[in-house]
Design a protein around this motif. Sequence first.
Motif, mmCIF file in Angstrom:
data_model
loop_
_atom_site.group_PDB
_atom_site.id
_atom_site.type_symbol
_atom_site.label_atom_id
_atom_site.label_comp_id
_atom_site.label_asym_id
_atom_site.label_seq_id
_atom_site.Cartn_x
_atom_site.Cartn_y
_atom_site.Cartn_z
ATOM 1 N N GLU A 171 47.997 33.660 42.190
ATOM 2 C CA GLU A 171 48.258 34.120 40.825
ATOM 3 C C GLU A 171 47.322 33.430 39.834
ATOM 4 O O GLU A 171 46.787 34.070 38.906
ATOM 5 C CB GLU A 171 49.715 33.843 40.466
ATOM 6 N N TYR A 174 43.841 34.947 40.063
ATOM 7 C CA TYR A 174 43.791 36.269 39.423
ATOM 8 C C TYR A 174 43.749 36.140 37.901
ATOM 9 O O TYR A 174 42.929 36.792 37.225
ATOM 10 C CB TYR A 174 45.002 37.082 39.858
ATOM 11 N N TRP A 177 40.363 34.786 36.614
ATOM 12 C CA TRP A 177 39.300 35.812 36.647
ATOM 13 C C TRP A 177 39.379 36.729 35.433
ATOM 14 O O TRP A 177 38.348 37.140 34.876
ATOM 15 C CB TRP A 177 39.419 36.627 37.940
ATOM 16 N N HIS A 178 40.603 37.002 34.982
ATOM 17 C CA HIS A 178 40.792 37.899 33.845
ATOM 18 C C HIS A 178 40.871 37.155 32.520
ATOM 19 O O HIS A 178 41.269 37.734 31.503
ATOM 20 C CB HIS A 178 42.047 38.753 34.039
ATOM 21 N N ILE A 203 38.449 35.666 44.202
ATOM 22 C CA ILE A 203 38.467 36.998 43.597
ATOM 23 C C ILE A 203 37.091 37.252 43.002
ATOM 24 O O ILE A 203 36.672 36.584 42.061
ATOM 25 C CB ILE A 203 39.570 37.104 42.525
ATOM 26 N N THR A 208 40.000 43.548 42.578
ATOM 27 C CA THR A 208 40.780 42.734 43.516
ATOM 28 C C THR A 208 42.090 42.301 42.873
ATOM 29 O O THR A 208 42.107 41.731 41.783
ATOM 30 C CB THR A 208 39.995 41.485 43.942
ATOM 31 N N THR A 209 43.191 42.575 43.556
ATOM 32 C CA THR A 209 44.524 42.182 43.086
ATOM 33 C C THR A 209 45.054 41.070 43.983
ATOM 34 O O THR A 209 44.538 40.844 45.092
ATOM 35 C CB THR A 209 45.488 43.378 43.133
ATOM 36 N N PRO A 210 46.095 40.372 43.550
ATOM 37 C CA PRO A 210 46.677 39.329 44.418
ATOM 38 C C PRO A 210 47.094 39.859 45.789
ATOM 39 O O PRO A 210 46.861 39.211 46.808
ATOM 40 C CB PRO A 210 47.872 38.838 43.607
#
Length: 609
Positions: A171, A174, A177-178, A203, A208-210
């Motif tokens: 988490e 992710y 990265w965002h 990521i 790409t998602t968790p």
Amino acid sequence: MQFDGLYFLGITLTTDLKWVGFEQVHCIKTTGNGLKTSSGGWQKSFKMGNWIINHGLTYFILVVWMAINIFIFVWFYFLYDLGDRFFYTRHLLGSALAWARAPAAVLNFNCLLILLPVCRNLLSLVRGSFVCCGRTMRKQLDKNISFHKLVAYMIGLMTAVHIIAHLLNVERYYNSWHGEYDALSMALSRLNDSGNTTYLNPIRSTTTTPNLLVFTTIAGITGVIITLALILMITSSMEVIRRSYFEVFWFTHHLFIVFFAGLVIHGAGRIVRSQTNANPPYNITFCKDHIEDWGRKKMCPVPQFAGGFPQTWMWVIGPMVLYVCERLLRFIRYIQAVKYRKIVIRPSKVLELQLVKNGFKMDVGQYVFLNCPAISQLEWHPFTMTSAPEEDFFSVHIRSVGDWTQKLISIVEQLPEGAQGPKMGVDGPFGTASEDVFDYEVAMLVGAGIGVTPFASILKSIWYKFKDSNPELRTRKIYFYWLCRETHAFEWFADLLQVLEREMEERGMGDFLTYKLYLTGWDPSHATHVMVHADADTDVVTGLKQKTNYGRPNWDKEFEQVCQENPTSVVGTFLCGPVVLATVLSKKCVKYTDVDPRKTKFYFNKENF
């Protein structure tokens, strides 16, 4: 050895204490509320001394094992929580980094241990090499299954902590990265990496998602496989499943092959990474706040990262090789021919098999694993041998409990007269606590139902030793207790007891063997029959001179009698029976052991496999 499902309750004997001084008593009577003396401190030290004599080494080993686990956890926790090369990784993941890596290190240590307690041939070899050591040291090997379970619990706990921490890490990756955290986290996540080798954040794209990260990376896929295998193994090992659905336990437990394969591959993903460019020294204090200077100033090169070299295989390769050798040896034993010498089906649905195998050598109280391909190619079941080492065959008694034993008895019942039985694979023999019975001056043997089997072997061996006038027999007194729920169960070895009873009387050694039989279940018709024949010279149930007792033993009374008759002896107490009875007898051994080396001591031993 098999258990007939009996459960026992400890009986507390309440008596008045008559204190006559420490030097004047060998066995101290207690009340239900404990020992009442004028010196409470002496009482506590006395009890502690008894406990140390019986359980001290066992708990010392557990303390050492736990201390090693704690040390490994703390060491690796601070390595990842304080190490400079993990500074940027720590900034990205927070404290979950250390909480993921420390349990992983503990997992490696316990996965090294988990296979060793189930290498039966290795344990038998070690037991043989410990002949020169004390009984207490050898006795620790009999707790192999308990230690195996304890290590498994630690693996389950550390796996849970490891998984939760890594879910938090995914988490964090992710969100970093965002750009949901600070600029440094986003900069670390978006570092240019043309070769896709020096990145920090796994990521690498906005798509790409968790979930995708978990199910598309080596670490994620193997982690899911390992977790599922571990859950199935642990849940199928529950007592209710193992006893009622043994096949389910047996097959799912072999998922350990999948578990170890996934464990070795798991670290190859190198998903947790550390900084590598530290030459010249990287000034983290300055560079972490000057992202725009990365690559422009000599002290702040663009951070580069790499995953650590996988180490799990180095921890587990040794035990895995040993276990493979163990299985190869079992296979060689499996293909060796086994012949039937005699097959007897008792009216109480107990099957006696007398078997012959070239090169087979046994000791008293040992057990073998049997496999019948006609029932299952993969299932192996343990049975204590009831024969003596002096005989030219080995025998087992198998009670009809469970699908496997019922199918075996059904196959044997359908055999033509004089025919050989179904093909049988034999693995063993393997050592147990009962091997040490002749190392004690006095022995208390307690069998429950079919749990009498190891003691049948011991009693037979004693008969042969007396017959041959063996001068090496150290044991001078045996107390034998047999508890059964049904009257026909006594038929299994009543003839053996009759022979021993007659043999001891002829040799003028009637006091060598004291045996007591207890019937824990009966019906009104049986009670009437006993009353009618109460004056008979022999028991109406067994045909022995020793009459059968009804109910359960008063263990306080029995231990007091042993103390009084053997005031300076070391007494080995051996049990083949349920856990509840083991708890009672273990406590009695502590209660009646005297810390004075000149007085009676009890050592508790239980059959385990």
